[in-house]
Motif scaffolding. Structure first.
Motif, PDB file in Angstrom:
ATOM      1  N   GLY A 200      -9.940 -14.652 -20.497  1.00 52.11           N
ATOM      2  CA  GLY A 200      -9.647 -16.041 -20.845  1.00 52.11           C
ATOM      3  C   GLY A 200     -10.571 -17.004 -20.119  1.00 52.11           C
ATOM      4  N   ARG A 201     -10.510 -18.244 -20.508  1.00 50.77           N
ATOM      5  CA  ARG A 201     -11.413 -19.273 -19.968  1.00 50.77           C
ATOM      6  C   ARG A 201     -11.300 -19.426 -18.457  1.00 50.77           C
ATOM      7  N   PHE A 202     -10.091 -19.339 -17.947  1.00 52.80           N
ATOM      8  CA  PHE A 202      -9.868 -19.537 -16.522  1.00 52.80           C
ATOM      9  C   PHE A 202      -9.403 -18.261 -15.820  1.00 52.80           C
ATOM     10  N   GLY A 203      -9.559 -17.110 -16.459  1.00 49.34           N
ATOM     11  CA  GLY A 203      -9.143 -15.849 -15.869  1.00 49.34           C
ATOM     12  C   GLY A 203      -7.642 -15.629 -15.877  1.00 49.34           C
ATOM     13  N   GLU A 204      -6.944 -16.356 -16.752  1.00 49.64           N
ATOM     14  CA  GLU A 204      -5.490 -16.319 -16.762  1.00 49.64           C
ATOM     15  C   GLU A 204      -4.886 -15.086 -17.440  1.00 49.64           C
ATOM     16  N   ILE A 205      -5.689 -14.358 -18.209  1.00 55.36           N
ATOM     17  CA  ILE A 205      -5.175 -13.148 -18.856  1.00 55.36           C
ATOM     18  C   ILE A 205      -5.496 -11.976 -17.932  1.00 55.36           C
ATOM     19  N   ALA A 206      -4.534 -11.620 -17.114  1.00 55.42           N
ATOM     20  CA  ALA A 206      -4.741 -10.546 -16.141  1.00 55.42           C
ATOM     21  C   ALA A 206      -3.405 -10.031 -15.645  1.00 55.42           C
ATOM     22  N   THR A 207      -3.425  -8.799 -15.178  1.00 58.25           N
ATOM     23  CA  THR A 207      -2.271  -8.205 -14.521  1.00 58.25           C
ATOM     24  C   THR A 207      -2.656  -7.957 -13.077  1.00 58.25           C
ATOM     25  N   LEU A 208      -1.854  -8.461 -12.167  1.00 55.46           N
ATOM     26  CA  LEU A 208      -2.102  -8.273 -10.739  1.00 55.46           C
ATOM     27  C   LEU A 208      -1.278  -7.090 -10.247  1.00 55.46           C
ATOM     28  N   LEU A 209      -1.960  -6.128  -9.676  1.00 54.77           N
ATOM     29  CA  LEU A 209      -1.317  -4.952  -9.111  1.00 54.77           C
ATOM     30  C   LEU A 209      -1.687  -4.886  -7.629  1.00 54.77           C
ATOM     31  N   PRO A 210      -0.991  -4.099  -6.842  1.00 54.48           N
ATOM     32  CA  PRO A 210      -1.326  -4.019  -5.419  1.00 54.48           C
ATOM     33  C   PRO A 210      -2.793  -3.637  -5.199  1.00 54.48           C
ATOM     34  N   GLY A 211      -3.550  -4.540  -4.608  1.00 53.32           N
ATOM     35  CA  GLY A 211      -4.950  -4.278  -4.281  1.00 53.32           C
ATOM     36  C   GLY A 211      -5.944  -4.380  -5.420  1.00 53.32           C
ATOM     37  N   ARG A 212      -5.509  -4.751  -6.613  1.00 47.58           N
ATOM     38  CA  ARG A 212      -6.453  -4.856  -7.741  1.00 47.58           C
ATOM     39  C   ARG A 212      -5.906  -5.729  -8.844  1.00 47.58           C
ATOM     40  N   ARG A 213      -6.791  -6.001  -9.788  1.00 51.31           N
ATOM     41  CA  ARG A 213      -6.488  -6.899 -10.909  1.00 51.31           C
ATOM     42  C   ARG A 213      -7.045  -6.268 -12.177  1.00 51.31           C
ATOM     43  N   ILE A 214      -6.254  -6.251 -13.243  1.00 51.79           N
ATOM     44  CA  ILE A 214      -6.729  -5.750 -14.534  1.00 51.79           C
ATOM     45  C   ILE A 214      -6.955  -6.964 -15.427  1.00 51.79           C
ATOM     46  N   ALA A 215      -8.216  -7.354 -15.565  1.00 52.01           N
ATOM     47  CA  ALA A 215      -8.576  -8.510 -16.380  1.00 52.01           C
ATOM     48  C   ALA A 215      -8.438  -8.162 -17.855  1.00 52.01           C
ATOM     49  N   GLY A 216      -7.878  -9.095 -18.630  1.00 52.32           N
ATOM     50  CA  GLY A 216      -7.761  -8.920 -20.070  1.00 52.32           C
ATOM     51  C   GLY A 216      -6.420  -8.397 -20.543  1.00 52.32           C
ATOM     52  N   VAL A 217      -5.533  -8.055 -19.621  1.00 57.56           N
ATOM     53  CA  VAL A 217      -4.195  -7.571 -19.983  1.00 57.56           C
ATOM     54  C   VAL A 217      -3.180  -8.347 -19.142  1.00 57.56           C
ATOM     55  N   ARG A 218      -2.290  -9.079 -19.807  1.00 56.33           N
ATOM     56  CA  ARG A 218      -1.240  -9.815 -19.090  1.00 56.33           C
ATOM     57  C   ARG A 218       0.117  -9.372 -19.631  1.00 56.33           C
ATOM     58  N   ILE A 219       0.934  -8.847 -18.741  1.00 60.09           N
ATOM     59  CA  ILE A 219       2.260  -8.369 -19.122  1.00 60.09           C
ATOM     60  C   ILE A 219       3.288  -9.287 -18.465  1.00 60.09           C
ATOM     61  N   ARG A 220       4.087  -9.891 -19.306  1.00 57.50           N
ATOM     62  CA  ARG A 220       5.147 -10.787 -18.839  1.00 57.50           C
ATOM     63  C   ARG A 220       6.437 -10.400 -19.550  1.00 57.50           C
ATOM     64  N   PRO A 221       7.590 -10.839 -19.032  1.00 58.09           N
ATOM     65  CA  PRO A 221       8.859 -10.509 -19.713  1.00 58.09           C
ATOM     66  C   PRO A 221       8.904 -11.010 -21.161  1.00 58.09           C
ATOM     67  N   GLY A 222       8.217 -12.114 -21.456  1.00 58.23           N
ATOM     68  CA  GLY A 222       8.244 -12.677 -22.806  1.00 58.23           C
ATOM     69  C   GLY A 222       7.204 -12.117 -23.754  1.00 58.23           C
ATOM     70  N   GLY A 223       6.324 -11.240 -23.294  1.00 55.88           N
ATOM     71  CA  GLY A 223       5.322 -10.683 -24.185  1.00 55.88           C
ATOM     72  C   GLY A 223       4.108 -10.143 -23.455  1.00 55.88           C
ATOM     73  N   ILE A 224       3.252  -9.523 -24.235  1.00 58.25           N
ATOM     74  CA  ILE A 224       2.009  -8.945 -23.721  1.00 58.25           C
ATOM     75  C   ILE A 224       0.855  -9.708 -24.357  1.00 58.25           C
ATOM     76  N   THR A 225      -0.095 -10.151 -23.547  1.00 58.05           N
ATOM     77  CA  THR A 225      -1.294 -10.807 -24.063  1.00 58.05           C
ATOM     78  C   THR A 225      -2.484  -9.926 -23.728  1.00 58.05           C
ATOM     79  N   ILE A 226      -3.284  -9.653 -24.753  1.00 58.25           N
ATOM     80  CA  ILE A 226      -4.495  -8.861 -24.584  1.00 58.25           C
ATOM     81  C   ILE A 226      -5.668  -9.765 -24.941  1.00 58.25           C
ATOM     82  N   GLY A 227      -6.591  -9.950 -24.021  1.00 61.53           N
ATOM     83  CA  GLY A 227      -7.795 -10.731 -24.270  1.00 61.53           C
ATOM     84  C   GLY A 227      -8.965  -9.799 -24.500  1.00 61.53           C
ATOM     85  N   VAL A 228      -9.699 -10.012 -25.588  1.00 56.61           N
ATOM     86  CA  VAL A 228     -10.826  -9.135 -25.911  1.00 56.61           C
ATOM     87  C   VAL A 228     -12.054  -9.931 -26.316  1.00 56.61           C
ATOM     88  N   THR A 229     -13.189  -9.277 -26.195  1.00 58.10           N
ATOM     89  CA  THR A 229     -14.428  -9.729 -26.821  1.00 58.10           C
ATOM     90  C   THR A 229     -14.613  -8.811 -28.015  1.00 58.10           C
TER      91      THR A 229
END
Length: 107
Positions: free
Chosen positions: A28-57
């Motif tokens: 995403g434009r501001f890096g907002e589509i991401a999953t934060l895990l202990p010690g790392r970040r998975i850019a492009g995948v955001r998992i929330r209780p209300g849904g999953i957002t996948i950012g792709v090129t």
């Protein structure tokens, strides 16, 4: 994924990046589509209780519909809404000119 099973951001990232219509994940434009895990970040995948957002090129000449349908099929059935954000499209000429090991333009 079977409904009721824990959603795995790593598995989603691998499945989506293996698609022929996807050139890579996009955070995403501001890096907002991401999953934060202990010690790392998975850019492009955001998992929330209300849904999953996948950012792709996307990869040209695929259409938005083909990319979205492919991403949803790769994830499989889940008990959350899946939102696909296409942040960019890689032009065909740029894909052919990239060095596959570094991702940089070939000399």
């Amino acid at each position: 994924m079977t409904p009721g099973v824990e959603i795995d951001a790593d598995r989603i990232a691998l499945a989506v990046t293996a698609l022929p219509h996807v050139a890579g994940l996009h955070s995403g434009r501001f890096g907002e589509i991401a999953t934060l895990l202990p010690g790392r970040r998975i850019a492009g995948v955001r998992i929330r209780p209300g849904g999953i957002t996948i950012g792709v090129t996307g990869r040209y000449p695929a259409t938005v519909t083909e990319i979205g349908d492919g991403v949803r099929a790769a994830i499989g059935p889940v008990d959350h809404p899946v939102h696909v954000h296409i942040g960019d499209v890689a032009p065909a000429a740029a894909i052919a000119c990239l060095d596959t090991t570094s991702g940089l333009p070939r000399p």
